[in-house]
Design a protein around this motif. Structure first.
Motif, PDB file in Angstrom:
ATOM      1  N   LEU A  62      20.632 -39.415   4.449  1.00  0.00           N
ATOM      2  CA  LEU A  62      20.874 -39.725   5.856  1.00  0.00           C
ATOM      3  C   LEU A  62      19.575 -39.791   6.648  1.00  0.00           C
ATOM      4  CD1 LEU A  62      24.028 -37.550   6.529  1.00  0.00           C
ATOM      5  CD2 LEU A  62      23.912 -40.040   6.371  1.00  0.00           C
ATOM      6  N   LEU A  63      18.565 -39.087   6.189  1.00  0.00           N
ATOM      7  CA  LEU A  63      17.236 -39.149   6.787  1.00  0.00           C
ATOM      8  C   LEU A  63      16.223 -39.381   5.677  1.00  0.00           C
ATOM      9  CD1 LEU A  63      17.315 -36.121   9.270  1.00  0.00           C
ATOM     10  CD2 LEU A  63      17.320 -38.536   9.884  1.00  0.00           C
ATOM     11  N   ASP A  64      15.146 -40.109   6.017  1.00  0.00           N
ATOM     12  CA  ASP A  64      14.097 -40.310   5.026  1.00  0.00           C
ATOM     13  C   ASP A  64      12.781 -39.689   5.459  1.00  0.00           C
ATOM     14  OD1 ASP A  64      13.333 -42.031   7.022  1.00  0.00           O
ATOM     15  OD2 ASP A  64      12.957 -43.750   5.708  1.00  0.00           O
ATOM     16  N   ARG A  65      12.814 -38.922   6.553  1.00  0.00           N
ATOM     17  CA  ARG A  65      11.620 -38.230   7.033  1.00  0.00           C
ATOM     18  C   ARG A  65      12.063 -37.080   7.934  1.00  0.00           C
ATOM     19  NH1 ARG A  65       9.426 -43.591   9.370  1.00  0.00           N
ATOM     20  NH2 ARG A  65      10.977 -44.307   7.874  1.00  0.00           N
ATOM     21  N   PRO A  66      11.187 -36.102   8.153  1.00  0.00           N
ATOM     22  CA  PRO A  66      11.586 -34.922   8.915  1.00  0.00           C
ATOM     23  C   PRO A  66      11.916 -35.220  10.377  1.00  0.00           C
ATOM     24  CG  PRO A  66       9.628 -34.476   7.609  1.00  0.00           C
ATOM     25  CD  PRO A  66       9.849 -35.957   7.558  1.00  0.00           C
ATOM     26  N   VAL A  67      12.889 -34.479  10.901  1.00  0.00           N
ATOM     27  CA  VAL A  67      13.224 -34.484  12.318  1.00  0.00           C
ATOM     28  C   VAL A  67      13.156 -33.038  12.796  1.00  0.00           C
ATOM     29  CG1 VAL A  67      15.073 -34.835  13.994  1.00  0.00           C
ATOM     30  CG2 VAL A  67      14.651 -36.553  12.233  1.00  0.00           C
ATOM     31  N   LYS A  68      12.459 -32.816  13.908  1.00  0.00           N
ATOM     32  CA  LYS A  68      12.254 -31.461  14.411  1.00  0.00           C
ATOM     33  C   LYS A  68      13.243 -31.084  15.503  1.00  0.00           C
ATOM     34  CE  LYS A  68       7.297 -31.979  13.499  1.00  0.00           C
ATOM     35  NZ  LYS A  68       5.950 -32.080  14.121  1.00  0.00           N
ATOM     36  N   THR A  69      13.398 -31.950  16.495  1.00  0.00           N
ATOM     37  CA  THR A  69      14.317 -31.658  17.592  1.00  0.00           C
ATOM     38  C   THR A  69      15.087 -32.913  17.981  1.00  0.00           C
ATOM     39  OG1 THR A  69      12.792 -32.188  19.431  1.00  0.00           O
ATOM     40  CG2 THR A  69      12.709 -29.936  18.548  1.00  0.00           C
ATOM     41  N   MET A  70      16.247 -32.664  18.616  1.00  0.00           N
ATOM     42  CA  MET A  70      17.085 -33.735  19.145  1.00  0.00           C
ATOM     43  C   MET A  70      17.267 -33.513  20.637  1.00  0.00           C
ATOM     44  SD  MET A  70      18.014 -35.470  16.386  1.00  0.00           S
ATOM     45  CE  MET A  70      19.402 -36.420  16.991  1.00  0.00           C
ATOM     46  N   LEU A  71      17.487 -34.580  21.380  1.00  0.00           N
ATOM     47  CA  LEU A  71      17.843 -34.431  22.782  1.00  0.00           C
ATOM     48  C   LEU A  71      19.170 -33.682  22.891  1.00  0.00           C
ATOM     49  CD1 LEU A  71      16.948 -38.003  24.069  1.00  0.00           C
ATOM     50  CD2 LEU A  71      15.677 -35.891  24.482  1.00  0.00           C
ATOM     51  N   ASP A  72      19.250 -32.789  23.850  1.00  0.00           N
ATOM     52  CA  ASP A  72      20.443 -31.965  24.018  1.00  0.00           C
ATOM     53  C   ASP A  72      21.458 -32.738  24.847  1.00  0.00           C
ATOM     54  OD1 ASP A  72      22.261 -29.953  24.083  1.00  0.00           O
ATOM     55  OD2 ASP A  72      21.031 -28.553  25.227  1.00  0.00           O
ATOM     56  N   VAL A  73      22.175 -33.662  24.195  1.00  0.00           N
ATOM     57  CA  VAL A  73      23.176 -34.498  24.855  1.00  0.00           C
ATOM     58  C   VAL A  73      24.543 -33.911  24.546  1.00  0.00           C
ATOM     59  CG1 VAL A  73      24.112 -36.828  25.098  1.00  0.00           C
ATOM     60  CG2 VAL A  73      21.677 -36.511  24.592  1.00  0.00           C
ATOM     61  N   ARG A  74      25.115 -33.201  25.494  1.00  0.00           N
ATOM     62  CA  ARG A  74      26.365 -32.488  25.241  1.00  0.00           C
ATOM     63  C   ARG A  74      27.595 -33.220  25.746  1.00  0.00           C
ATOM     64  NH1 ARG A  74      25.665 -27.175  23.603  1.00  0.00           N
ATOM     65  NH2 ARG A  74      23.479 -26.552  23.455  1.00  0.00           N
ATOM     66  N   SER A  75      27.394 -34.270  26.536  1.00  0.00           N
ATOM     67  CA  SER A  75      28.518 -35.063  27.006  1.00  0.00           C
ATOM     68  C   SER A  75      28.537 -36.392  26.270  1.00  0.00           C
ATOM     69  CB  SER A  75      28.405 -35.317  28.518  1.00  0.00           C
ATOM     70  OG  SER A  75      28.425 -34.114  29.232  1.00  0.00           O
ATOM     71  N   PRO A  76      29.704 -36.935  25.982  1.00  0.00           N
ATOM     72  CA  PRO A  76      29.778 -38.204  25.265  1.00  0.00           C
ATOM     73  C   PRO A  76      29.093 -39.323  26.049  1.00  0.00           C
ATOM     74  CG  PRO A  76      31.912 -37.115  25.290  1.00  0.00           C
ATOM     75  CD  PRO A  76      31.042 -36.367  26.243  1.00  0.00           C
ATOM     76  N   LEU A  77      28.360 -40.167  25.325  1.00  0.00           N
ATOM     77  CA  LEU A  77      27.800 -41.376  25.916  1.00  0.00           C
ATOM     78  C   LEU A  77      28.763 -42.523  25.654  1.00  0.00           C
ATOM     79  CD1 LEU A  77      23.997 -41.317  24.976  1.00  0.00           C
ATOM     80  CD2 LEU A  77      25.088 -40.569  27.086  1.00  0.00           C
ATOM     81  N   THR A  78      28.926 -43.394  26.620  1.00  0.00           N
ATOM     82  CA  THR A  78      29.767 -44.563  26.460  1.00  0.00           C
ATOM     83  C   THR A  78      28.910 -45.811  26.612  1.00  0.00           C
ATOM     84  OG1 THR A  78      30.365 -44.533  28.805  1.00  0.00           O
ATOM     85  CG2 THR A  78      31.810 -43.349  27.292  1.00  0.00           C
ATOM     86  N   TYR A  79      29.522 -46.964  26.515  1.00  0.00           N
ATOM     87  CA  TYR A  79      28.798 -48.228  26.531  1.00  0.00           C
ATOM     88  C   TYR A  79      27.957 -48.378  27.806  1.00  0.00           C
ATOM     89  CZ  TYR A  79      31.533 -49.556  22.506  1.00  0.00           C
ATOM     90  OH  TYR A  79      32.095 -49.592  21.269  1.00  0.00           O
TER      91      TYR A  79
END
Length: 211
Positions: A62-79
């Protein structure tokens, strides 16, 4: 679906104008509890991807390189919605991850997610290719030579036949002729942080059905 949701699941152009295609709703669920580790105060608004989750994701492809942090998106995003925050993220390699199944794009720099949005992608008649594509060219004010000069602002060309990431009217029921469509403001930000040669990784998904 956010990358965090992908991680927890592991554990347990000739492009241009859009067509009226029925697409599944793309939502971004809350960060799973196991990965909700607060990032250092230097980088607020982020969550840490745990070493265990990262190992699982890379081992599964699912990943081919390291990921350290993600944006803290706690609400669903829509179009048409997106999040962008690069405060505190150091300079470094930039790459883009696109998941067709979840209809989500994520932009990373130095291992930190700096932007994410819901996308449009290709219909069955002109599917979006999958794989790893270095950005071949950047074209700020481009128009499609194939589809009636349809505007393709902030184009990032990925293939020789024109498949690109570009600004689009991202809304329910639309698809592209193979390109990745992103909200216009997001496209402008993405255009400003990437360069020719940066990697775009497109993961497969089920193509939307014709109507």
């Amino acid at each position: 679906m956010r990358l965090e949701a992908v991680l927890i699941a592991v554990l347990g152009l000739a492009g241009g104008g859009a067509a009226a295609i029925s697409l599944p709703q793309a939502l971004k669920p809350a960060m799973p509890v196991h990965a909700a580790v607060t990032a250092p105060a230097l980088m607020p608004g982020r969550v840490v991807v745990t070493p265990a989750d990262l190992h699982q994701a890379m081992a599964s492809g699912l990943l081919d390189r390291p990921v350290k942090t993600m944006l803290d998106v706690r609400s669903p995003l829509t179009y048409g919605e997106f999040r962008w925050d690069e405060k505190g993220v150091p300079a470094g390699p930039t790459w883009v991850r696109i998941d067709l199944k979840s209809q989500i794009i994520s932009v990373f720099r130095s291992g930190h997610e700096i932007g994410t949005a819901v996308i449009l992608y290709g219909a069955e008649s002109k599917e979006t290719p999958v794989g790893k594509f270095p950005i071949q060219a950047k074209l700020k004010d481009h128009h499609s030579a194939t589809y009636d000069q349809a505007p393709m602002p902030y184009t990032l060309r990925l293939t020789g036949d024109g498949v690109s990431i570009h600004g689009s009217n991202v809304r329910w029921g639309y698809a592209t002729h193979g390109c990745i469509g992103v909200p216009l403001a997001f496209a402008a930000k993405l255009f400003s942080v990437v360069k020719a040669g940066d990697d775009v990784v497109i993961l497969p998904g089920k193509a939307p059905a014709k109507v």
